[in-house]
Design an enzyme around this catalytic site. Structure first.
Site, PDB file in Angstrom:
ATOM      1  CE1 TYR A  47     -12.866  -9.165  -4.110  1.00  0.00           C
ATOM      2  CE2 TYR A  47     -15.195  -9.551  -3.643  1.00  0.00           C
ATOM      3  CZ  TYR A  47     -13.859  -9.577  -3.249  1.00  0.00           C
ATOM      4  OH  TYR A  47     -13.540 -10.005  -1.985  1.00  0.00           O
ATOM      5  CE  LYS A 102      11.512  10.711  -1.264  1.00  0.00           C
ATOM      6  NZ  LYS A 102      12.632  11.607  -1.028  1.00  0.00           N
TER       7      LYS A 102
END
Length: 398
Positions: A47, A102
Site C-alpha cells: 500500500y 459460476k
C-alpha cells in the site's frame, strides 16, 4: 418456508435440502491476498507509499495494468437475474448463489478469478452502460442468465464498446459443448456431421447459438423450432434474431410443428423444456441422436430416448453424456486471458469444441461422447486451443 429450512439445517444435516443451505451459509467464496502484509515494510510495499509507483507507471502506460494488477486474470460474471437456470426471472439478489457458483467453477476448473455482479437493472442501455463503466477492473466479462432476446443485443453492444472478451455463456458455452458431443456421436456411429439433419427445440439464447455453430461446423441441415413451430424464412412473426437464423438454416424448407420437423430427423437438440411425446420420437431416423438438455426434466427422458436413439445426452449429471457448460467456459476464458485477446471469435469457439471433442476421441462409446467435467485434461486442452486460435485470428495481444 426458506426460514424454516435454514433453521432445520442445524437440526438434521442428513437431509439433502438442509445440506444445501448449510453449504451456502455465508456464501461460497471469498477474496484472499496473494502477498503478505506482516509488518510496516510489507505495508509500505503493498500500500502507501510503494503502491504510488505502480499507479504512476500505469497512468503513463495503461497497458501495464495487466502486469501489475489482477485485471488480466479476472472475469466479471454479470447477470440481471432475468433467466436464472430453470427458475426464470427471480431478480438479482436471488441470482447470486448461481453467480457465486459460476465464479468458483472458473477458479477450480480454469484457474481464473471471477467476481459475481448482479445488476439491479434490466434495460439494455442500462446494462451496457453499467458494464462499460465497470470494465476497467476486468480482463473479460461473462454474461450469465440474461433473458433473450435482450441478451443478443447486450453482448453485441458490449463487444463493440470494449476491447476485452465478452461471452454470453448461456449461448456459446452450450453451443460449444453440444457441437463437440455431436462430432463425437457422429464419429462413434461411423457417420459424418455433414450427413445429419438436426432439429433444435428452443429459439432462445442457447438454441440460436447452437444453430449458428452447427452451421459453422458443417451440419447437413438444421432447423430451429420455437413455440409456434419451425423458424423459416418469410414467417411473419419473426424477431430480427430469428429472421437472421432462418436465413442460414432449414435448407429443407420445413414448416409446421416440432413434431413435423422431427419426422426423419437424425438429431434432436432440446434447450426449451416441455415434453416430446414418445410417438413423435418414434418418427425420427433410425440410429438418431437425442440431446435432451432441459433441467431438471429432459424434453425426452433417457429411458424413452434409448428405445430409439444410438446416442443420448442430457444436461443432468446423473445420466451419461452430460452437456455441461463447465466443460467450456473456464478454458475459453483462460485461453483468451492468457493471450490478452480483445474478443472471443467464432474461430476460437470452434477450436474449443474441437479440443473438447478430442479429449475423449480415443475412448468413445455411445455412453461417452463428451468428457466428464472432472476430467483434468479438459481445461488445459481448451485453454491451449483457444489461445492458439486467438493468435491465428489476430485478436491476441501476446
Amino acid at each position: 418456508m426458506a426460514a424454516e429450512i435454514i433453521h432445520s439445517s442445524t437440526q438434521d444435516t442428513d437431509d439433502p435440502v438442509d445440506a444445501v443451505f448449510a453449504l451456502h451459509r455465508g456464501g461460497k467464496m471469498e477474496i484472499r491476498a496473494t502477498v503478505p502484509v506482516r509488518d510496516a515494510d510489507d505495508l509500505s510495499l503493498a500500500y502507501t507509499p510503494g503502491v504510488a509507483k505502480v499507479c504512476t507507471a500505469i497512468a503513463e502506460q495503461p497497458e501495464l495494468v495487466n502486469d501489475y494488477t489482477w485485471k488480466s486474470n479476472v472475469v466479471a460474471v454479470v447477470t440481471d437475474g432475468t433467466a436464472v437456470l430453470g427458475l426464470g426471472d427471480i431478480g438479482p439478489e436471488a441470482s447470486l448463489p448461481v453467480m457465486e457458483g459460476k465464479a468458483i467453477l472458473f477458479k477450480q476448473f480454469g484457474g481464473v478469478d471471477a467476481v459475481p455482479i448482479a445488476l439491479a437493472c434490466t434495460g439494455v442501455d442500462e446494462i451496457v452502460e453499467t458494464v462499460v463503466r465497470l470494465a476497467p477492473s476486468f480482463g473479460g466479462v461473462n454474461l450469465e442468465d440474461i433473458s433473450a432476446p435482450r441478451c443478443f443485443e447486450i453482448e453485441r453492444r458490449l463487444q463493440d464498446a470494449l476491447d476485452i472478451p465478452i461471452f454470453h455463456d448461456d449461448q456459446h458455452g452450450t453451443a460449444i459443448v453440444s457441437t463437440a458431443a455431436l462430432w463425437n456421436a457422429a464419429k462413434v456411429t461411423g457417420r459424418e456431421i455433414g450427413s445429419l439433419r438436426a432439429v433444435i427445440s428452443g429459439a432462445g439464447a442457447a438454441g440460436i447459438a447452437i444453430a449458428k455453430m452447427l452451421v459453422a461446423a458443417g451440419i447437413g441441415d438444421v432447423s430451429v423450432c420455437d413455440r409456434r413451430g419451425v423458424v423459416y424464412e418469410g414467417r411473419g412473426d419473426l424477431t430480427d434474431v430469428k429472421a437472421e437464423i432462418a436465413a442460414v438454416t432449414n435448407k429443407a424448407g420445413l414448416k409446421g410443428s416440432l413434431a413435423d420437423a422431427l419426422a426423419g430427423a437424425d438429431v434432436f437438440i432440446g434447450v426449451s423444456g416441455g415434453t416430446v411425446p414418445e410417438d413423435v420420437v418414434a418418427t425420427m431416423a433410425e440410429g438418431c441422436f437425442i440431446f435432451a438438455m432441459a433441467n431438471p426434466n429432459p424434453e425426452i427422458h433417457p429411458e424413452v430416448a434409448h428405445r430409439y436413439a444410438a446416442v443420448v445426452a442430457t444436461g443432468r449429471s446423473d445420466f451419461p453424456n452430460q452437456i455441461n457448460n463447465v466443460l467450456a467456459f473456464p478454458g475459453i476464458f483462460a485461453g483468451a486471458l492468457q493471450v490478452r485477446a480483445t474478443r472471443i471469435t467464432e474461430g476460437m469457439k470452434l477450436a474449443a469444441a474441437e479440443a473438447l471433442a478430442a479429449v475423449v476421441a480415443d475412448e468413445l462409446t455411445p455412453q461417452k461422447v463428451i468428457p466428464s467435467p472432472f476430467d483434468e485434461r479438459v481445461a488445459p486442452a481448451v485453454t491451449k486451443a483457444v489461445a492458439e486460435a486467438a493468435r491465428r485470428e489476430g485478436v491476441a495481444r501476446l
